[in-house]
Enzyme design. Structure first.
Site, PDB file in Angstrom:
ATOM      1  N   GLN A 128       0.838  -1.211   0.000  1.00 56.38           N
ATOM      2  CA  GLN A 128       0.000   0.000   0.000  1.00 56.38           C
ATOM      3  C   GLN A 128       0.868   1.254   0.000  1.00 56.38           C
ATOM      4  O   GLN A 128       1.615   1.489   0.945  1.00 56.38           O
ATOM      5  CB  GLN A 128      -0.867  -0.006   1.265  1.00 56.38           C
ATOM      6  CG  GLN A 128      -1.729   1.225   1.441  1.00 56.38           C
ATOM      7  CD  GLN A 128      -2.590   1.134   2.684  1.00 56.38           C
ATOM      8  OE1 GLN A 128      -2.167   0.534   3.670  1.00 56.38           O
ATOM      9  NE2 GLN A 128      -3.762   1.712   2.649  1.00 56.38           N
ATOM     10  N   TYR A 130       0.253   4.735   0.337  1.00 56.02           N
ATOM     11  CA  TYR A 130      -0.516   5.936   0.688  1.00 56.02           C
ATOM     12  C   TYR A 130       0.407   6.970   1.352  1.00 56.02           C
ATOM     13  O   TYR A 130       0.566   8.069   0.880  1.00 56.02           O
ATOM     14  CB  TYR A 130      -1.643   5.592   1.674  1.00 56.02           C
ATOM     15  CG  TYR A 130      -2.955   5.107   1.077  1.00 56.02           C
ATOM     16  CD1 TYR A 130      -3.008   4.481  -0.152  1.00 56.02           C
ATOM     17  CD2 TYR A 130      -4.154   5.270   1.773  1.00 56.02           C
ATOM     18  CE1 TYR A 130      -4.222   4.031  -0.672  1.00 56.02           C
ATOM     19  CE2 TYR A 130      -5.359   4.835   1.254  1.00 56.02           C
ATOM     20  CZ  TYR A 130      -5.392   4.212   0.042  1.00 56.02           C
ATOM     21  OH  TYR A 130      -6.587   3.781  -0.467  1.00 56.02           O
ATOM     22  N   GLU A 246      -9.703  -1.612   5.016  1.00 52.84           N
ATOM     23  CA  GLU A 246      -8.483  -1.775   5.817  1.00 52.84           C
ATOM     24  C   GLU A 246      -8.816  -1.755   7.309  1.00 52.84           C
ATOM     25  O   GLU A 246      -8.246  -2.495   8.098  1.00 52.84           O
ATOM     26  CB  GLU A 246      -7.496  -0.642   5.473  1.00 52.84           C
ATOM     27  CG  GLU A 246      -6.215  -0.714   6.275  1.00 52.84           C
ATOM     28  CD  GLU A 246      -5.161   0.280   5.814  1.00 52.84           C
ATOM     29  OE1 GLU A 246      -5.409   1.023   4.833  1.00 52.84           O
ATOM     30  OE2 GLU A 246      -4.082   0.310   6.435  1.00 52.84           O
ATOM     31  N   GLU A 381      -6.683   8.960  17.039  1.00 52.42           N
ATOM     32  CA  GLU A 381      -7.298  10.301  17.008  1.00 52.42           C
ATOM     33  C   GLU A 381      -8.067  10.499  15.704  1.00 52.42           C
ATOM     34  O   GLU A 381      -9.162  11.070  15.695  1.00 52.42           O
ATOM     35  CB  GLU A 381      -6.216  11.385  17.159  1.00 52.42           C
ATOM     36  CG  GLU A 381      -5.572  11.459  18.540  1.00 52.42           C
ATOM     37  CD  GLU A 381      -4.560  10.333  18.799  1.00 52.42           C
ATOM     38  OE1 GLU A 381      -4.157   9.647  17.838  1.00 52.42           O
ATOM     39  OE2 GLU A 381      -4.196  10.138  19.965  1.00 52.42           O
TER      40      GLU A 381
END
Ligand SMILES: Cc1cc2nc3c(=O)[nH]c(=O)nc-3n(C[C@H](O)[C@H](O)[C@H](O)COP(=O)(O)OP(=O)(O)OC[C@H]3O[C@@H](n4cnc5c(N)ncnc54)[C@H](O)[C@@H]3O)c2cc1C
Length: 394
Positions: A128, A130, A246, A381
């Site tokens: 991945q 990202y 995910e 968060e």
């Protein structure tokens, strides 16, 4: 928690157990039990994935038309629980659970035909792409640039924390194709072969001593436009869709329960009369029961292949905290013994000690690696912010 299974479900569970008894080799059980990484090395798990593929069980969460099993939610749940119980390791969630559903939903017929069978069979291993330095929680700030040039994009930039890129042949990545307008509107989702000229993969060693992450650099890499998923500059929608899988696309309770069972054994053998530890263990058990309910409601509410929605953030929040608590309690139960460290990796290949000693040697790297559960896939968060907006309407 005990579920009442129907006779058919019990027969199914027995069939799964027989299959696992035959197909999970002792070396994989050992690797799964002693790995200090998040993910068992795909060189170990690929053989089991191929056995699943031969049986038609390698992508149970996919719709039948793409090779899924057509199981009921209860059967899918039983399968995951039994795999965890048998110490069977998943091969490539980034392929089967993340990018697979994205290709089904947004991919071209050609992309479906090329990639889905290779995920099912285990021929491809996906990573991945990202995150970038400075673009993690604030993913829309990503800078890796793709410039259109004929049938290709020319890609320059850098990704970071790319799990298992060094074991992968393919990468799905977010790239910037425009700097106009809102930042989210200039992002494109690309499927990239990792052997293209101009790609360099460099290891990052985690604080637990393992090589699981990487940096991936792109230096004038020509990526065919045939690898673009969705429209140019519309990759943000694709990216967010993938993140739901995910965070909440796999059944977590089975795996967490298997770890809880090991933790209970550790506490029962080493400090059964420690009231504080026993109380924390009981609290953890209740938290797992509650998480299992969320897991089951997600599983039963969604058709195979469909995205779980924002509740995936709640699942991610809970499983990541619970898994950290498991590693903290294990450290406390093992006491000073947990503070031994060996550099060699992987432990399951280098160690030759009695089983209980081996188990404690894995505790500290696992504890350290486990700090990352509440960071990966979006921090706690970030999940809390998503829940506040999407579920609580704040
Ligand atoms: C084990 C692991 C595996 C990973 N694998 C991959 C991978 O394969 N591919 C990939 O692309 N990435 C991967 N990542 C990267 C991961 O997605 C990022 O680390 C994550 O999104 C956080 O980004 P960051 O590290 O840049 O931290 P930052 O975004 O810099 O966050 C730092 C701190 O600020 C807080 N913060 C940031 N923004 C807000 C806000 N708006 N409100 C409240 N608090 C905020 C965060 O919660 C955090 O505590 C992986 C990370 C880990 C730990």
């Amino acid at each position: 928690m005990d579920f009442q299974l129907t006779a058919d479900d019990t027969a199914f569970r027995n069939e799964v157990r027989r299959f696992l008894d035959e197909q999970v080799p002792p070396a994989m059980r050992r690797a799964n039990d002693l790995t200090t990484c998040f993910i068992v090395d795909p060189d170990v798990s690929v053989h089991f994935h191929r056995a699943l593929a031969r049986k038609g069980w390698s992508v149970p969460s996919w719709p039948v038309e793409y090779g899924g099993t057509g199981w009921t939610p209860v059967q899918r749940y039983i399968f995951e629980v039994e795999c965890a119980r048998a110490s069977a390791a998943a091969y490539n969630n980034a392929g089967a659970q993340f990018v697979g559903p994205v290709i089904m939903r947004f991919g071209t017929p050609q992309q479906k035909e090329t990639y889905l069978p290779r995920i099912r069979s285990g021929e491809d291993h996906w990573a991945q792409g990202y995150s970038e330095p400075g673009s993690g929680s604030d993913l829309a700030s990503l800078k890796t640039k793709a410039v259109s040039d004929g049938d290709d994009y020319v890609v320059n930039g850098q990704k970071i924390w790319t799990t298992l890129a060094h074991k992968s042949n393919r990468l799905f990545a977010l790239v910037r194709t425009s700097s106009e307008g809102k930042r989210q509107e200039g992002i494109t989702f690309l499927l990239i072969d990792l052997d293209l000229p101009g790609i360099t993969i460099r290891p990052i060693i985690g604080n637990g001593g393992d090589h699981e992450f990487n940096e991936v650099f792109f230096d004038t890499v020509r990526v065919p436009k045939a690898g673009r998923v969705g429209e140019e500059n519309k990759g943000w929608e694709v990216a967010k869709y993938l993140l739901e899988f995910e965070r909440g696309g796999s059944v977590m309770a089975g795996r967490v329960r298997a770890q809880f069972a090991k933790l209970s054994r550790l506490i029962n053998t080493r400090c059964p009369n420690d009231p504080e530890l026993v109380m924390r263990l009981a609290e953890l058990g209740t938290d797992i029961d509650a998480m299992e309910m969320i897991d089951l409601s997600v599983l039963s509410a969604h058709q195979a292949g469909a995205n779980p929605g924002p509740i995936s953030s709640l699942l991610k929040l809970r499983w990541s905290e619970i898994r950290q608590t498991v590693s903290e309690l294990a450290m406390d139960a093992a006491g000073e013994e947990a503070l031994r460290w060996v550099d060699e990796r992987p432990l399951y290949e280098t160690l030759q000690l009695p089983p209980d000693e081996e188990e404690t040697l894995a505790l500290i790297p696992r504890y350290l690696n486990g700090r990352a559960f509440t960071i990966m896939g979006g921090t706690t968060e970030v999940q809390t912010n998503i829940l506040a907006k999407s579920l609580l309407g704040l």
